[in-house]
Design a protein around this motif. Structure first.
Motif, short mmCIF file in Angstrom:
data_model
loop_
_atom_site.label_atom_id
_atom_site.label_comp_id
_atom_site.label_asym_id
_atom_site.label_seq_id
_atom_site.Cartn_x
_atom_site.Cartn_y
_atom_site.Cartn_z
N TYR B 308 -20.06 -37.26 -0.51
CA TYR B 308 -19.42 -38.42 -1.42
C TYR B 308 -19.73 -39.85 -1.05
O TYR B 308 -19.47 -40.22 0.27
CB TYR B 308 -17.84 -38.09 -1.47
N ASP B 309 -19.84 -40.72 -1.95
CA ASP B 309 -20.41 -42.04 -1.50
C ASP B 309 -20.20 -42.78 -3.04
O ASP B 309 -20.07 -42.11 -4.06
CB ASP B 309 -21.91 -42.12 -1.15
N PHE B 310 -19.86 -44.19 -2.79
CA PHE B 310 -19.82 -45.01 -3.93
C PHE B 310 -21.18 -45.02 -4.67
O PHE B 310 -22.39 -45.07 -4.31
CB PHE B 310 -19.33 -46.50 -3.70
N GLY B 311 -21.13 -45.18 -6.04
CA GLY B 311 -22.37 -45.29 -6.87
C GLY B 311 -23.01 -46.81 -6.73
O GLY B 311 -24.09 -46.97 -7.06
N ASP B 312 -22.09 -47.52 -6.46
CA ASP B 312 -22.35 -48.98 -6.09
C ASP B 312 -22.58 -49.42 -4.72
O ASP B 312 -22.01 -48.71 -4.08
CB ASP B 312 -21.69 -49.98 -7.08
N THR B 313 -22.92 -50.61 -4.65
CA THR B 313 -23.03 -51.16 -3.18
C THR B 313 -21.62 -51.61 -2.49
O THR B 313 -21.43 -51.69 -1.70
CB THR B 313 -24.19 -52.31 -3.14
N ILE B 314 -21.19 -52.31 -3.57
CA ILE B 314 -19.70 -53.04 -3.30
C ILE B 314 -18.70 -51.96 -2.94
O ILE B 314 -17.74 -52.34 -2.21
CB ILE B 314 -19.12 -54.04 -4.37
N GLY B 315 -18.72 -50.85 -3.52
CA GLY B 315 -17.72 -50.03 -3.41
C GLY B 315 -16.52 -50.06 -4.37
O GLY B 315 -15.51 -49.84 -4.03
N MET B 316 -16.96 -50.19 -5.73
CA MET B 316 -15.91 -50.50 -6.82
C MET B 316 -15.77 -48.92 -7.57
O MET B 316 -14.81 -49.02 -8.35
CB MET B 316 -16.34 -51.72 -7.70
N THR B 317 -16.89 -48.36 -7.70
CA THR B 317 -16.99 -47.14 -8.66
C THR B 317 -15.90 -45.81 -7.80
O THR B 317 -15.78 -45.83 -6.65
CB THR B 317 -18.26 -46.71 -8.76
N PRO B 318 -16.01 -44.88 -8.73
CA PRO B 318 -15.47 -43.70 -8.16
C PRO B 318 -16.71 -42.99 -7.39
O PRO B 318 -17.46 -43.53 -7.26
CB PRO B 318 -15.49 -42.59 -9.52
N LEU B 319 -15.98 -42.29 -6.23
CA LEU B 319 -16.83 -41.70 -5.39
C LEU B 319 -17.78 -40.50 -6.03
O LEU B 319 -17.24 -39.75 -6.72
CB LEU B 319 -16.17 -41.02 -4.13
N LEU B 320 -18.99 -40.22 -5.83
CA LEU B 320 -19.85 -39.30 -6.41
C LEU B 320 -20.46 -38.46 -5.34
O LEU B 320 -20.93 -38.81 -4.27
CB LEU B 320 -20.92 -39.79 -6.94
N LYS B 321 -20.37 -37.05 -5.48
CA LYS B 321 -21.19 -36.30 -4.25
C LYS B 321 -22.58 -36.46 -4.54
O LYS B 321 -22.99 -35.92 -5.78
CB LYS B 321 -20.56 -34.71 -4.53
#
Lengths: 440, 440
Positions: B308-321
């Motif tokens: 699981y990680d963020f879709g964006d670099t800043i860390g605003m999005t939901p976590l995606l596997k």
């Protein structure tokens, strides 16, 4: 939902296999090229130092149809036949009853109609045992097309590119490199012509005239090297007639005949290729109008004289009878680089003099405004040259609206504008000048 | 001479009218997106501040086929179906018994596959009453595609373009202007995110991560404004499946089935659109290989972790596997800007984990060498992203030669390189770095 395509695709089996030579069908024969010293008509031998005999023969042929060699057809088939597309979205935006079709030559590898002759010229030179072609280029449309043609037939290619374009518009230069050509900023130190100019002015930014001199010298003074020209001459217009022949067949597939055919005119090869296959219909009485569009900044047909002049700026070539602003005229730096030529193909000039072609001139801002409207409706971003035809097509479509006439308008969309986006930037920034011709 | 075309054109009547949703057919279901705070699966409402409900529904739909709205089909028909072209000249140069076909998406108005989803996203947002879309773009492929899509449906479009690209690669920005979008260099002073960064570093050159933050903030804080993403998400891959479905029909016209399908992978939408329609065949036992190609400089699938990680670099999005190099990873400045993404679409990641997709990585110089060979034989100059697939197709064609196997290879040629000629310049000048990934 029944999906309908606006694109008329010609099956490959229907691709024309001969070029159409208009010379035997011209209502008035062309005046011959003259030797600038004696002012006597020149013979084929005068051109044999820089052109292969097959092209010299095509230049003066009286055969109506000239078979396209299978090797050339094979390369054409990489991208030809090109689409003829009904501009339904643009028609709707203009609320015109006219049917507007555009013949799109931007699908070629170099993104314009130029490869139609580049491939043919490379083929005939290769067959004549030539090892390398030399040419000039301004913004690079012709240079990239010839690079592609030479690449296809294993010829080396040397392009003398006007120095300011070489520096300011590097991406068509890059395309030439992709296809293996050598590109030199002109004036260069590779020729006497270039060295002489550099000796006087080391910072000279170059001009098309200087680049032509360098390329011609390269060809005339080196064994196995010929020169290649991308417009003006009869054999170049001949090779482009595949375009108009395809349009004829495509319109037939749609059950239509053209009322108006519109193309931009620089040296005349794009326009000639488009209209010449329809000339016989016109001479037989069909009411087809041929509209040739040039920039107001370089208006050879609308403001020039119909007289003998040099084809180049320096005065090295035979004299050609044509509409010209004078060979010393240096056109201002408009963005439609392909339309910056002081003269006009003798064939097109003759048809203007005979009132068969209607010449007209547009200024840059109108051209780009029409091109943006076209891109927003049809998707394709026109080259600045092609935009001249788009502008006039728009005027005609609006006339049709006023007159409630459902005319069929064919526009030659000779290329895409992906290498000319800086010109669109200048338009949006309000920095495009509308330049009127000033006789010197 | 009987002319033969290498181009397989699908009649417009055969253009697919549904997108294929792979979710119900995946051998292993996707892990759900998680709320980064609670690490609980998020519901549709979590996305409704920035996406219209129709797209959120597509994101999680279990319907195998989703009808393409007539309005979207109408715009698709401007350039679709796209050609599938047999690379006979390249095959000959490689002396391979393999049949190589390339699916060419460069014929779209924006010159890549991106409009397939841009047009759909613009349509659904317009239908939901949205007035403007905000998005980010790096080199500008996605930004220009969305500008086109918005132009078609009368939506305003705001593009936050990474500042260094805005300054150094102005021509895709110009294309956005042609279609009426507003383009701002990011970080900009239009958002809190941008202002905060400029306050710390007025000279900041920007990054995709910052631009995403600005676009999401713009959408989340303004009425009538939504956000639009050009890859990664399920609904984006869904819209791209029209590509693979066309390939399937075109190969059938040629009486062939694919042995290998190759596409470049940035966020995964190009590759997904190409292969997903063939997944059922593979699961039924047909020996089709799916090769996903990423840059060695940004190798999420071959060197990243499946977590699981963020879709964006800043860390605003939901976590995606997904396979990811970590959301803080800033890819080096390779020329294939579209492949500079730290993660990979969850659907593609799942297929990699399940050993259905074979991931592989290439370095820049190999990619450009193969692309130049391709341009010299086939005429088309590939985009740097697409060149990754070209490089691997070449390797496979040469393997077929060694093994004397006449396999059928399909390459996704996702776009042309006319806006990337500077990268070719760097290649010819020997200035391209082959960058290996360095885990931080």
């Amino acid at each position: 939902m029944a999906l309908k395509s606006d694109t008329i695709l010609l099956p490959i089996q229907e691709m024309p296999t001969s070029w159409y030579n208009v010379l035997p069908d011209l209502p008035t024969p062309l005046d011959p090229p003259l030797n600038p010293g004696t002012r006597q008509p020149i013979g084929p031998e005068a051109l044999s130092a820089i052109f292969p005999m097959a092209l010299i023969e095509q230049e003066v042929s009286t055969e109506r149809w000239i078979a396209i060699p299978p090797e050339v057809l094979e390369v054409y088939s990489t991208w030809r036949p090109t689409p003829l597309i009904r501009a339904t979205r643009w028609e709707k935006a203009l609320e015109t009853p006219a049917r507007i079709f555009y013949k799109y030559e931007g699908t070629s590898p170099a993104g314009s109609h130029k490869p139609n002759t580049a491939v043919a010229q490379a083929y005939y030179n290769k067959k004549a045992g030539i090892k390398r072609l030399a040419t000039e280029t301004g913004a690079g449309q012709w240079g990239s097309a010839l690079s592609f043609g030479c690449c296809k037939f294993g010829l080396a290619c040397t392009v003398y590119m006007v120095k300011i374009s070489y520096e300011q518009k590097p991406y068509r230069r890059s395309l030439m490199h992709v296809w293996g050509a050598e590109v030199y900023p002109s004036p260069s130190d590779r020729t006497n012509a270039g060295r002489a100019i550099l000796a006087k002015d080391p910072e000279c930014l170059g001009s098309l005239g200087i680049a032509i001199s360098e390329a011609v010298e390269d060809a005339a003074t080196n064994d196995g090297v010929n020169y290649s020209l991308g417009s003006v001459l009869n054999h170049v217009l001949l090779h482009q007639t595949i375009v108009g022949q395809e349009v004829e067949k495509q319109l037939k597939m749609a059950g239509l005949e053209p009322n108006i055919i519109i193309g931009c005119c620089g040296g005349g090869s794009n326009f000639g290729g488009l209209i010449l296959p329809f000339l016989a219909d016109r001479l037989e009485g069909k009411p087809i109008r041929f509209l040739g569009v040039e920039p107001t900044a370089c208006p050879s047909m609308t403001r020039g004289k119909f007289e003998y002049d040099f084809g180049d700026t320096i005065g090295m070539t035979p004299l050609l009878k044509m509409y010209t602003l004078g060979h010393a005229f240096v056109p201002p730096g408009i963005h439609a680089g392909g339309l910056r030529y002081h003269g006009m193909a003798p064939i097109i000039s003759r048809l203007v003099a005979d009132k068969i072609v209607e010449p007209m001139a547009c200024c840059q801002n109108d051209v780009f405004a029409a091109s943006v409207e076209f891109a927003r409706t049809e998707g394709i971003t026109p080259a600045p040259e092609s935009g001249h035809a788009v502008k006039v097509a728009r005027d005609e479509a609006l006339r049709c609206k006023r007159e409630k006439k459902a005319e069929t308008i064919v526009v030659g969309l000779s290329g895409h504008g992906f290498f000319d986006m800086g010109a669109y930037d200048a338009f949006f920034a309000g920095k495009l000048e509308d330049i009127e011709y000033q006789p010197s």
